[in-house]
Every structure is written in C-alpha cells, then in structure tokens.
Design an enzyme around this catalytic site. Structure first.
Site, PDB file in Angstrom:
ATOM      1  N   ARG A   1      11.379   6.893   3.631  1.00  0.00           N
ATOM      2  CA  ARG A   1      11.346   8.342   3.838  1.00  0.00           C
ATOM      3  C   ARG A   1      12.196   8.749   5.039  1.00  0.00           C
ATOM      4  O   ARG A   1      12.819   9.821   5.035  1.00  0.00           O
ATOM      5  CB  ARG A   1       9.897   8.807   4.006  1.00  0.00           C
ATOM      6  CG  ARG A   1       9.095   8.725   2.706  1.00  0.00           C
ATOM      7  CD  ARG A   1       7.599   8.854   2.938  1.00  0.00           C
ATOM      8  NE  ARG A   1       7.267  10.098   3.611  1.00  0.00           N
ATOM      9  CZ  ARG A   1       6.064  10.372   4.116  1.00  0.00           C
ATOM     10  NH1 ARG A   1       5.085   9.462   4.019  1.00  0.00           N
ATOM     11  NH2 ARG A   1       5.827  11.518   4.704  1.00  0.00           N
TER      12      ARG A   1
ATOM     13  N   ASP B   1       1.270   5.278   0.384  1.00  0.00           N
ATOM     14  CA  ASP B   1       0.581   6.306   1.158  1.00  0.00           C
ATOM     15  C   ASP B   1       0.118   7.458   0.267  1.00  0.00           C
ATOM     16  O   ASP B   1       0.510   7.566  -0.897  1.00  0.00           O
ATOM     17  CB  ASP B   1       1.502   6.850   2.250  1.00  0.00           C
ATOM     18  CG  ASP B   1       1.786   5.831   3.334  1.00  0.00           C
ATOM     19  OD1 ASP B   1       0.947   4.929   3.545  1.00  0.00           O
ATOM     20  OD2 ASP B   1       2.857   5.923   3.973  1.00  0.00           O
TER      21      ASP B   1
ATOM     22  N   ARG C   1       0.843  -1.197   0.000  1.00  0.00           N
ATOM     23  CA  ARG C   1       0.000   0.000   0.000  1.00  0.00           C
ATOM     24  C   ARG C   1       0.878   1.248   0.000  1.00  0.00           C
ATOM     25  O   ARG C   1       1.650   1.469   0.933  1.00  0.00           O
ATOM     26  CB  ARG C   1      -0.891   0.019   1.237  1.00  0.00           C
ATOM     27  CG  ARG C   1      -1.797  -1.196   1.362  1.00  0.00           C
ATOM     28  CD  ARG C   1      -2.443  -1.213   2.735  1.00  0.00           C
ATOM     29  NE  ARG C   1      -3.264  -2.410   2.921  1.00  0.00           N
ATOM     30  CZ  ARG C   1      -3.824  -2.738   4.075  1.00  0.00           C
ATOM     31  NH1 ARG C   1      -3.644  -1.962   5.152  1.00  0.00           N
ATOM     32  NH2 ARG C   1      -4.560  -3.830   4.177  1.00  0.00           N
TER      33      ARG C   1
END
Length: 249
Positions: free
Chosen positions: A197, A52, A50
C-alpha cells in the site's frame, strides 16, 4: 491426522482482517466455524499471511489438520454451503504432514487496484482507490524498477520495525492500465506491514506528476518512512497468489 490445504477467495470489506479477534467478524473465524460444522471439531487454521481489515484475496492459502476422511470435493462443496457469500473455497488438497502455508511460501503476489476515472465508479468503491488525477502508468512502472531486487524496505513499512529485518526481495513489479483501471502488481519473497500500500501511494505521486521518476530510488535509499508517499487505502489491495516450491500450486 490429515493436512488439508485450502485456496480461498474473499471480499474483505466486511471483515476485521484475517486473524481471529474476540467479538469481531474475521475470515479465520468464519472459516473455522464452517470447518467445525463439517468435521465436528474446531480446527486451528494457518494462512499464508494475515490480510488486514478491508483487504481482499483472490488466492489465499490456508492449511489445517483434521481427522475427517471427507474427499476434497466434499470439503469444497460443503464448506461453500456453510460459509458466508463473501468467502469461497476454490480448491482443497491433502498435503504432506510437513506442509505449512506460511513457512513454505516462496513468494506472494499482490495487486493494488486504482479507479482512475474522473468520477468514481459506485461499483468499484469496495475494491479500488479512486484517484481522479490522470496517472502516467509508464512513468510509474519505470519508477518502480528501482525497487526490484533485494533491499532494505523500511521506507515502505508502517511503524518500523515490525519484523526482525526489513530486507526483502521484490521479484516483479508491473503497472498496467485497463480502461480507467490502473493495476499495480508486486511479487516478493515476503512483505512488511503496509509495504504494498505504501508502494502504491508512492507510485501514484509519480504517476500524477507530483514527484519525478528518480525520486522512488531516493526514497528507498533513505530508509525512512517519512520520505515515502501515503499509505494507499486497504480496499484496493488483493492477495493475488501464493507460490510454493516443490508443492503443487
């Protein structure tokens, strides 16, 4: 029932992520709507992972079951005619019944893009993180070597614990510059929430000279999120490719 594998690319800017959410525009939602328009049956699609809100994909992999007999060329052409312009089907392939886009993935590779120009490019605002301070990409790559291999990456996971285990194996990590763009690529057997990230935010602190190269290894060994750098913004992140073992890529 046939098991169809799709390879997708999408600009995640205007989506609330991959997963269906009531009343919100998601990649899964628009894809399932397009497939229903083609096959007259609403599928349940499963992605390799998934993404974001705001995160993009160059090679997302999805599978779904259908009774439709359309050949692969029709799936590609028809779905692209029905999908919004910020989602494209790059390939379609019939797979064995047992193929699972999530469970069969051997590794995933992500790219994080940084606009390292002194003045932010208006053409990169949706697809990169602007960092005006000059970055030393060689120092960033050397620092990133501490993350290679199998480790507990809880220092790089937001809101730990999100999974049963935070142990993962990073297979490759590179940092390269192309003119004013700096690209960090990370390939691993799995990722934690915001792991790439956070790695990007941590390496930027090294590249900008605010932390020494050896600090990244210290962060890893600390096993504490507060020790790492900031979580880089979502718009610079791309799911680059998903690798599968015995299955065709």
């Amino acid at each position: 029932m046939r098991n169809i594998k799709l390879t997708l690319t999408y600009d995640g800017t205007d989506f609330h992520g991959w997963q269906n959410q009531p009343g919100l525009r998601t990649v899964q939602g628009v894809l399932e709507e397009a497939i229903e328009g083609l096959t007259q049956a609403r599928p349940s699609t499963t992605a390799s992972g998934r993404t974001d809100a705001g995160v993009h994909a160059l090679g997302q992999v999805v599978h779904f079951y259908t009774a439709s007999r359309h050949p692969r060329e029709v799936f590609i052409k028809a779905l692209n005619a029905m999908l919004p312009k910020d989602v494209r089907v790059l390939d379609a392939e019939e797979m064995p019944q047992a193929f699972h886009a999530t469970l069969d993935a051997r590794s995933k590779r992500y790219r994080y893009v940084i606009d390292n120009a002194a003045i932010a490019s208006p053409f990169q605002l949706r697809t990169s993180w602007h960092v005006s301070r000059p970055l030393d990409v060689a120092a960033m790559e050397r620092a990133g070597r501490a993350l290679l291999g199998r480790h507990d990456f809880r220092s790089f996971e937001t809101e730990w614990p999100n999974r049963t285990s935070s142990v993962r194996t990073i297979l490759d990590l590179t940092v390269q510059r192309s003119e004013s763009q700096v690209m960090i690529e990370v390939e691993a057997d799995g990722f934690l929430y915001n792991m790439v990230r956070t790695i990007a935010g941590t390496l930027v602190l090294v590249g900008s000279g605010r932390r020494p190269e050896g600090w990244v290894g210290d962060v890893l060994r600390a096993e504490s999120r507060v020790e790492a750098g900031p979580t880089a913004p979502p718009q610079g992140l791309f799911l680059l490719k998903v690798r599968y073992g015995p299955h065709p890529r």
